[in-house]
Design an enzyme around this catalytic site. Structure first.
Site, short mmCIF file in Angstrom:
data_model
loop_
_atom_site.label_atom_id
_atom_site.label_comp_id
_atom_site.label_asym_id
_atom_site.label_seq_id
_atom_site.Cartn_x
_atom_site.Cartn_y
_atom_site.Cartn_z
N SER A 1 0.90 -0.74 -0.20
CA SER A 1 0.10 -0.18 -0.21
C SER A 1 0.72 1.40 -0.54
O SER A 1 1.92 1.41 0.38
CB SER A 1 -0.67 -0.09 1.52
OG SER A 1 -1.85 0.44 1.41
N GLU A 2 0.79 2.43 -1.18
CA GLU A 2 1.62 2.88 -1.38
C GLU A 2 1.76 4.09 -0.14
O GLU A 2 3.01 4.88 0.10
CB GLU A 2 1.52 3.69 -2.60
CG GLU A 2 0.31 4.70 -2.87
CD GLU A 2 -0.88 3.48 -3.42
OE1 GLU A 2 -0.81 2.10 -3.77
OE2 GLU A 2 -1.47 4.54 -3.99
N ASN A 3 0.72 4.50 1.04
CA ASN A 3 1.20 4.92 1.93
C ASN A 3 2.00 4.61 2.91
O ASN A 3 2.34 5.62 4.12
CB ASN A 3 -0.08 5.21 2.17
CG ASN A 3 -1.08 4.36 2.95
OD1 ASN A 3 -1.19 3.19 2.14
ND2 ASN A 3 -1.79 3.96 4.10
#
Lengths: 210, 234
Positions: A47-49
């Site tokens: 998840s790119e966060n």
């Protein structure tokens, strides 16, 4: 002409997942792909966060404001989960460590150009991490409706909307079937049940090779 | 040297200036410096340029500074959750510079690391590349992006010790670490200030050298999209 619904598209997209790889799933139908990961296939979702090893939605009452996915939905962690900051998250994306991204699309061209972030004058939300993902991950699969509500093809010779990336898409999974981007145009890989080659050709403006 | 301040207003005293560039941590509403944002609203500082992945929502996060018209320009990757933002942007009252998310994070990281620019393939062939220097390396085209050095970084962490060593929690780390490093002054709000020596030195996420001021407070920590699974009936 029947074709796949949203969940069936996600189920078909899940067949793209390779055992032992790190994968990023976009917002919308791509998020549903995690519901259909085939038995025996072990993938780690990024998840790119700032998370590797994304788990399912929490049970009611277990939501944690500090634990969300890139769609800002509450999620959970897994035994192998690792957290990191946004700079490191995109370092692993840009650095080619993520095997595949599955993303939504508004338009795709026969050269693999992708438009999925902006409709000038109408939808101005931003690209988020999509430009970084398509530039950095090793394989890009898009999941999309083949045509607009008005029946116009969204698989085009050239995109009309602002691009997210140029020549970045490897495979298209639409409600009508699966197409690969190859030199000279698109090649049909798979047809959804009830869809004929003539149907998919009629719904596609892009060049489909024989 | 005392880094601990009694409240967010005091922690920002003397560092706010009209027209300044602020780098903010947070992703969506997760890990946002909500106390410092409220204190900037109360201080009334104007014409701000804010580098932040998102712009909050109406009435919370950076959305409160948009409502009070304190923001002149946003540098963001995604602003879709804020109707007031859209209204101000479409009417020309608010400037917006879209940055791809990873480019924005790396701009902050680079700025804090003394790197004035870097090449990235992100955005090549898109409007993001317009007007930027292009350079080929090993057969691939890249564009030059600039590091960001902000006048002020506002950051949310989970725990700090009095020397400013920080620990973040889960995905609330996000842009907080890179934003902290790129601020000429970095002010951090935390849920807890723990005694010196109680953080394991090997487990510190951001060393206190980057942190100038710390304030502890109560956080609302609003959830933007509550998604859950039903519990099985017992």
């Amino acid at each position: 002409m029947a074709g796949w619904d949203r969940n069936q598209m996600a189920e078909r997209a899940a067949l793209e997942l390779q055992d032992g790889t790190y994968v990023n799933l976009g917002i919308g139908i791509p998020t549903l792909v995690s519901n259909y990961i085939p038995a025996g296939v072990n993938v780690t979702l990024q998840s790119e966060n700032g998370m590797l090893g994304m788990g399912p939605f929490p049970l009611e009452g277990d939501e944690d404001a500090d634990l969300i996915n890139a769609g800002k939905q509450t999620i959970t962690e897994l035994p192998q989960t690792a957290y990191f900051d946004s700079a490191q998250s995109f370092a692993m994306i840009r650095g080619g460590k993520i095997a595949m991204a599955i993303l939504g699309a508004m338009e795709v061209s026969e050269e693999g150009d992708l438009a999925n972030w902006m409709i000038p004058g109408k939808l101005v939300k931003g690209m988020g991490g999509a430009m970084d993902l398509v530039a950095g991950v090793r394989r890009v699969v898009v999941v999309m409706d083949h045509t607009s509500k008005h029946g116009e093809s969204k698989v085009l010779k050239a995109c009309t909307l602002p691009l997210t990336g140029k020549a970045v898409v490897n495979r298209i999974i639409s409600n009508l079937g699966v197409l690969d981007v190859v030199p000279g145009g698109l090649r049909i890989v798979d047809l959804a049940p009830g869809v004929t080659e003539a149907d998919i050709r009629a719904a596609t403006e892009a060049t489909i090779l024989a | 040297m005392n880094k601990v301040y009694p409240n967010a207003g005091a922690a920002l005293d003397g560092v706010l200036k009209d027209g300044m560039l602020i780098a903010s941590g947070g992703f969506g509403l997760c890990g946002i410096p909500e106390l410092l944002i409220a204190a900037i609203r109360d201080a009334g500082t104007k014409d701000l340029t804010v580098a932040s992945n998102n712009a909050g929502v109406d009435g919370f996060g950076l959305g409160v500074l948009l409502e009070t018209r304190q923001v002149k320009k946003m540098i963001s990757s995604y602003v879709g959750e804020n109707a007031e933002f859209m209204r101000q942007y479409l009417s020309g009252e608010l400037e917006l510079e879209f940055n791809p998310q990873g480019t924005l994070a790396e701009r902050m990281r680079a700025g804090g690391a003394g790197i004035p620019g870097f090449y990235t393939a992100t955005g090549v062939g898109t409007v993001i590349a317009d007007g930027k220097e292009h350079h080929d390396f090993d057969g691939r085209t890249y564009i030059l992006e600039r590091g960001i050095v902000a006048d002020l970084a506002i950051v949310k962490a989970w725990k700090a010790d009095p020397s400013g060593n920080l620990v973040f929690r889960k995905t609330a780390r996000n842009f907080n670490a890179p934003a902290a490093t790129c601020g000429k002054v970095c002010v951090v709000e935390v849920e807890e200030i723990v005694p010196l020596g109680s953080l394991e030195p090997d487990h510190i996420h951001l060393p206190g050298i980057y942190v100038h001021r710390i304030v502890q407070g109560q956080h609302e920590k609003r959830i933007e999209q509550r998604t859950v699974r039903k519990r099985e009936a017992v």
